[in-house]
Design a protein around this motif. Structure first.
Motif, PDB file in Angstrom:
ATOM      1  N   ARG A  21      -6.772  -9.067  -5.924  1.00  0.00           N
ATOM      2  CA  ARG A  21      -6.007  -9.736  -4.868  1.00  0.00           C
ATOM      3  C   ARG A  21      -6.428  -9.251  -3.475  1.00  0.00           C
ATOM      4  O   ARG A  21      -5.709  -9.461  -2.490  1.00  0.00           O
ATOM      5  N   GLU A  31       1.713 -12.302  -7.703  1.00  0.00           N
ATOM      6  CA  GLU A  31       1.033 -11.359  -8.582  1.00  0.00           C
ATOM      7  C   GLU A  31       1.753 -11.218  -9.920  1.00  0.00           C
ATOM      8  O   GLU A  31       2.980 -11.148  -9.986  1.00  0.00           O
ATOM      9  N   TYR A  47      -6.443 -11.832  -0.684  1.00  0.00           N
ATOM     10  CA  TYR A  47      -5.134 -12.162  -0.111  1.00  0.00           C
ATOM     11  C   TYR A  47      -4.724 -11.124   0.939  1.00  0.00           C
ATOM     12  O   TYR A  47      -4.090 -11.455   1.943  1.00  0.00           O
ATOM     13  N   GLY A  76      -1.135  -7.916  -2.948  1.00  0.00           N
ATOM     14  CA  GLY A  76      -0.838  -7.159  -4.151  1.00  0.00           C
ATOM     15  C   GLY A  76       0.305  -6.179  -3.945  1.00  0.00           C
ATOM     16  O   GLY A  76       0.496  -5.634  -2.851  1.00  0.00           O
TER      17      GLY A  76
END
Length: 472
Positions: free
Chosen positions: A88, A36, A91, A122
């Motif tokens: 994100r 990130e 993810y 994140g």
């Protein structure tokens, strides 16, 4: 050179596809390590330009374009193999799926501890546990097993839910439109081909997609008046309960489903006890279905370790207040968050009560406006919630065309679509309270231009049903 209408439309389809390729390509080029970090300045410029091109292509095609589903599929193709766009979350889904596939309880173990998959979560959610219901965890686990937990393939494969959602919505919306006398092409243009929906559902891979599709399907279900009017209520409850198994926010559709169901079942002798039954049947089925889908992992998402939406600054005004409190250490973080959540709950509760009194279903009146009530409840939640993300707008986009519409209302809707289509590119590197004023400036000029268009002078209340090109 003068182009025929068909050539012109396919030209805009091509421009929209080029825009998607531009955004997806920029995301790949600016993500060398996948960890990130803020977007490079050039990616923000390229992405913003791409989103503006896509928005313009959608607008120019308009609700009379006869190939909305083929166009939606074409524009989605590059995003299916792109890195997750503007968020994100995919993810985090992959990390949760990695845990589920190994029978590690996501409600007790932090997302960041999910092996390699946990490295890509994140920063705001790295030390938190999962916030999603049990059914959604099982689906995440299924995807992870199918992809063998690959750190790239698994987040991309999370888009399977979004593809399924678009298929469901593409089937439901035309049928719902026919039931309520709405133009089918308009419903598909506004609720499927919409650039906010495609970018956030396919590009962002957000699980809101399946929640919304099942929620909208519940509205279609209640139009079934079989078994003396009760069959549709039972099916709607099953759909809503399943939608809640994907994301708890689906409960918001319950109020609207009851309102629409009551408008179709009121008959000649409305009464409060019949309204209570119309509400109780789908409500009870929804709760039982949700509990049944929670069997695998239980209700552990209620843990205090679960990700707190206030933890990240979003487009919600209350999240800005929370961020101010955190930054200046006005209160201890736990006290501040609880206070913001309490204020949010009170504001949403007060708004829903007011909206019910004004437009909601009642036992002894026919003055209710069920679709307006449905949309207003969703808007009230978004305005007063402690978190508001660009993909939350997709909760209401497929339903707007069923409301009583005016030219002014259509303009507001279009400006909101434009704002939430453009904001994600800027918010890749800027905080929401900075990105929002930047986007507001050009959209204010667009609003002025729309006010001065021929539709404004004609007095016609055709709204979006008029071909957008007529405003030029």
């Amino acid at each position: 050179m003068v182009y025929s209408g068909a050539v012109r439309n396919w030209l805009w389809v091509t421009i929209g596809l080029s825009a998607v390729l531009l955004v997806a390509g920029a995301a790949y080029l600016d993500a060398p390590g996948l960890l990130e970090g803020p977007a490079s300045w050039w990616r923000v410029g390229v992405s913003f330009t791409g989103h503006a091109m896509l928005l313009l292509a959608w607008w120019q095609l308009g609700p009379r374009w006869h190939r909305p589903l083929a166009t939606a599929a074409l524009w989605s193709l590059p995003m299916l193999v792109a890195l997750p766009l503007h968020s994100r979350d995919a993810y985090a889904y992959a990390a949760t799926g990695w845990q589920v596939a190994r029978r590690i309880n996501p409600y007790e173990n932090a997302l960041g501890e999910a092996g390699q998959a946990g490295l890509l979560v994140g920063t705001h959610w790295h030390t938190t546990t999962s916030v999603y219901p049990s059914l959604q965890l099982d689906l995440f686990g299924l995807v992870s097993r199918l992809t063998d937990g690959d750190v790239l393939a698994t987040p991309m494969a999370m888009r399977a839910q979004s593809v399924l959602a678009l298929v469901i919505l593409s089937w439901v919306l035309p049928r719902l439109a026919r039931r309520f006398g709405v133009d089918e092409q308009l419903a598909l243009w506004a609720g499927v081909l919409n650039p906010v929906i495609l970018v956030q559902w396919i590009g962002g891979a957000h699980n809101d997609a399946l929640m919304v599709a099942l929620g909208v399907a519940a509205f279609l279900a209640v139009t079934d008046l079989g078994w003396r009017g009760w069959r549709g209520l039972v099916v709607a409850g099953l759909l809503l309960g399943t939608a809640m198994g994907i994301k708890q926010s689906a409960a918001l559709y319950g109020l609207g489903v009851v309102a629409v169901a009551w408008s179709l079942r009121r008959g000649r002798g409305p009464s409060w006890w019949r309204l209570a039954l119309v509400a109780a049947v789908p409500g009870a089925v929804t709760v039982l279905t949700f509990l049944a889908t929670s069997f695998t992992w239980g209700l552990g998402w209620r843990n205090p370790t679960a990700g707190n939406p206030i933890g990240a600054t979003s487009n919600s005004p209350l999240s800005w207040v929370a961020s101010f409190f955190r930054y200046h250490e006005v209160f201890p973080e736990g006290v501040s968050d609880r206070g913001i959540n309490l204020v949010s709950t009170l504001l949403i509760g007060a708004a829903v009560i007011w909206l019910w009194v004004r437009w909601g279903p009642k036992g002894r009146t026919t003055a209710d406006r069920p679709w307006l009530f449905t949309l207003a409840v969703l808007v009230a939640f978004m305005v007063f919630a402690p978190a508001l993300q660009p993909w939350y707008l997709t909760w209401l986009l497929p339903l707007y065309v069923f409301c009583p519409r005016t030219v002014v209302a259509d303009r507001v809707w279009l400006i909101m679509v434009a704002a939430f289509a453009l904001l994600p590119a800027l918010q890749d590197t800027l905080p929401p309270y900075v990105a929002m004023p930047i986007v507001a400036v050009p959209l204010w000029w667009v609003w002025r231009w729309m006010e001065m268009g021929p539709a404004a002078d004609s007095g016609e209340d055709q709204g979006l049903i008029r071909r957008p090109g007529a405003l030029r």
